[in-house]
Design an enzyme around this catalytic site. Structure first.
Site, PDB file in Angstrom:
ATOM      1  N   CYS A   1       2.230   3.082  11.721  1.00 36.75           N
ATOM      2  CA  CYS A   1       3.509   2.722  11.107  1.00 36.75           C
ATOM      3  C   CYS A   1       4.693   3.369  11.814  1.00 36.75           C
ATOM      4  O   CYS A   1       5.831   3.214  11.392  1.00 36.75           O
ATOM      5  CB  CYS A   1       3.519   3.121   9.630  1.00 36.75           C
TER       6      CYS A   1
ATOM      7  N   SER B   1      -4.329  -1.581   0.648  1.00 34.00           N
ATOM      8  CA  SER B   1      -3.325  -2.587   0.994  1.00 34.00           C
ATOM      9  C   SER B   1      -4.008  -3.884   1.379  1.00 34.00           C
ATOM     10  O   SER B   1      -4.893  -3.899   2.240  1.00 34.00           O
ATOM     11  CB  SER B   1      -2.462  -2.081   2.160  1.00 34.00           C
ATOM     12  N   ALA B   2      -3.591  -4.990   0.767  1.00 30.66           N
ATOM     13  CA  ALA B   2      -4.293  -6.261   0.926  1.00 30.66           C
ATOM     14  C   ALA B   2      -4.239  -6.807   2.345  1.00 30.66           C
ATOM     15  O   ALA B   2      -5.200  -7.420   2.820  1.00 30.66           O
ATOM     16  CB  ALA B   2      -3.731  -7.290  -0.050  1.00 30.66           C
ATOM     17  N   HIS B   3      -3.133  -6.620   3.040  1.00 31.37           N
ATOM     18  CA  HIS B   3      -3.029  -7.236   4.371  1.00 31.37           C
ATOM     19  C   HIS B   3      -3.939  -6.577   5.399  1.00 31.37           C
ATOM     20  O   HIS B   3      -4.111  -7.081   6.504  1.00 31.37           O
ATOM     21  CB  HIS B   3      -1.577  -7.219   4.864  1.00 31.37           C
TER      22      HIS B   3
ATOM     23  N   GLY C   1       0.816  -1.203   0.000  1.00 33.20           N
ATOM     24  CA  GLY C   1       0.000   0.000   0.000  1.00 33.20           C
ATOM     25  C   GLY C   1       0.848   1.250   0.000  1.00 33.20           C
ATOM     26  O   GLY C   1       0.484   2.258  -0.623  1.00 33.20           O
ATOM     27  N   THR C   2       1.981   1.207   0.684  1.00 32.00           N
ATOM     28  CA  THR C   2       2.900   2.349   0.707  1.00 32.00           C
ATOM     29  C   THR C   2       3.428   2.641  -0.687  1.00 32.00           C
ATOM     30  O   THR C   2       3.471   3.802  -1.123  1.00 32.00           O
ATOM     31  CB  THR C   2       4.066   2.066   1.670  1.00 32.00           C
TER      32      THR C   2
END
Length: 382
Positions: A324, A196-198, A70-71
């Site tokens: 983060c 972001s998938a996670h 995602g970043t």
């Protein structure tokens, strides 16, 4: 068994993703750019995953690309638009509570000679759409769909309309909302979206980048031939397939899961003030819209890191500070922008596997944990 309540940071792999990953590891291992049978099979899986994601997000398949995180997707969205719109200006506009990935990309732009404008928020963490007015020379703006620390939903559609009237495109970081609430890029009105998938039950290492047709965008890095020229490098087809499966499954669960998780949040916020004195509830679902699964609060006379450790000893996993940057001991920029208490901060986020027992376990341990930390600081009588 530990109680995991940090699903906004990462959530376990969805069973649908686990199953899809196993199939894709067997059938999608080849290079999808090759024309032989194995390559064509991998390409079919990749195209199907792209169509699934596009269908959920309300975009066309050719508007969706997959990045390594995602970043990475947010960085490409912001810097790629700024690069393509240099003639329009050199200003990147962001809210003061954006995720660190967006802020770091904007700061990189500033260090390279561009300009950065930050827009403040109210005490709930929400921007005023009227204040999100582009200054002359604005190339691109970024406004998150919802905040990663306190869950506040931003007025993206209203801001997008104001920006478009001035000819400025909008990127929205939807990492908090995709797979958690309905997200339709057409309804939001943003020109670029990242996720972001996670965060929604897919594997780590898959970022989603959606760039609407007609949006001026140019890769800020050396361009490749894959992913429509937006993302260089070899795509992780099995992980992408698993991410798409997770997103489709999560979307089907939203109607039932959203109210259930929102109930846990309401219960937690209702019971907290009676447990230990000196708690500040952050955000306010009754006065500013929030996502159903996140809530945050801070305690006076408590260090967040010490409280996190105390809870971990008791088998409770929660977040503290910026999602983060919580290991940097730097006060959360989100809480600073809100004017909220930055010490003793905890973020609780529920997931599809969360239960009432998890909430009860947290509340059973929290009072003694707070008192223990205060006692070590000599503040147990305050």
């Amino acid at each position: 068994m530990s109680t995991y309540l940090d699903h906004a940071s990462a959530t376990p792999l969805h069973p649908a993703a686990r199953e899809a990953l196993g199939v894709a590891l067997q059938d999608g291992w080849a290079d999808p750019a090759r024309l032989y049978r194995e390559g064509r099979r991998a390409r079919m899986l990749l195209d199907a995953a792209r169509e699934t994601v596009a269908g959920v997000l309300g975009t066309r398949p050719d508007e969706v690309s997959f990045a390594a995180s995602g970043t990475a997707a947010a960085t490409l969205a912001l810097l790629g638009t700024a690069s393509a719109r240099r003639r329009a200006g050199d200003v990147i506009m962001v809210s003061a509570v954006e995720h660190s990935s967006v802020l770091h990309a904007a700061q990189h732009h500033e260090q390279a000679g561009g300009r950065l404008v930050e827009v403040g928020v109210d005490r709930f963490g929400r921007v005023d759409p009227a204040a999100f007015a582009p200054v002359p020379g604005t190339a691109v703006a970024s406004l998150q769909h919802a905040n990663h620390e306190v869950g506040t939903v931003q007025p993206v559609a209203e801001v997008a309309e104001r920006l478009h009237a001035a000819g400025v495109p909008l990127h929205t970081d939807a990492a908090v909302t995709v797979g958690r609430v309905p997200v339709d890029l057409g309804v939001l009105g943003a020109d670029l979206l990242t996720a972001s998938a996670h965060k929604f039950g897919g594997p780590a290492g898959v970022g989603i980048l959606a760039v609407r047709t007609g949006t001026r965008w140019r890769s800020p890095w050396p361009a490749g031939e894959r992913e429509g020229g937006r993302v260089a490098g070899y795509p992780d087809v099995p992980s992408i397939v698993a991410a798409a499966a997770a997103l489709a499954a999560r979307t089907a669960e939203l109607a039932a899961e959203g109210p259930r998780l929102a109930g846990y949040v309401r219960d937690l916020r209702r019971r907290l003030p009676d447990l230990v004195d000196g708690v500040e509830l952050l955000g306010d679902p009754d006065r500013a819209p929030t996502v159903p699964h996140i809530t945050a609060f801070s305690y006076l006379y408590v260090e967040g890191e010490a409280l996190l450790t105390e809870l971990d000893r008791a088998g409770i996993a929660v977040g503290s500070g910026s999602s983060c940057t919580s290991d940097t001991l730097v006060p959360s920029h989100v809480l600073v922008a809100m004017g909220a208490l930055t010490h003793g901060n905890l973020r609780v986020s529920f997931g599809r596997d969360s239960t009432q027992a998890d909430l009860d376990a947290l509340l059973a341990v929290l009072p003694s944990a707070v008192r223990a930390v205060r006692a070590r600081l000599g503040a147990d009588e305050l």
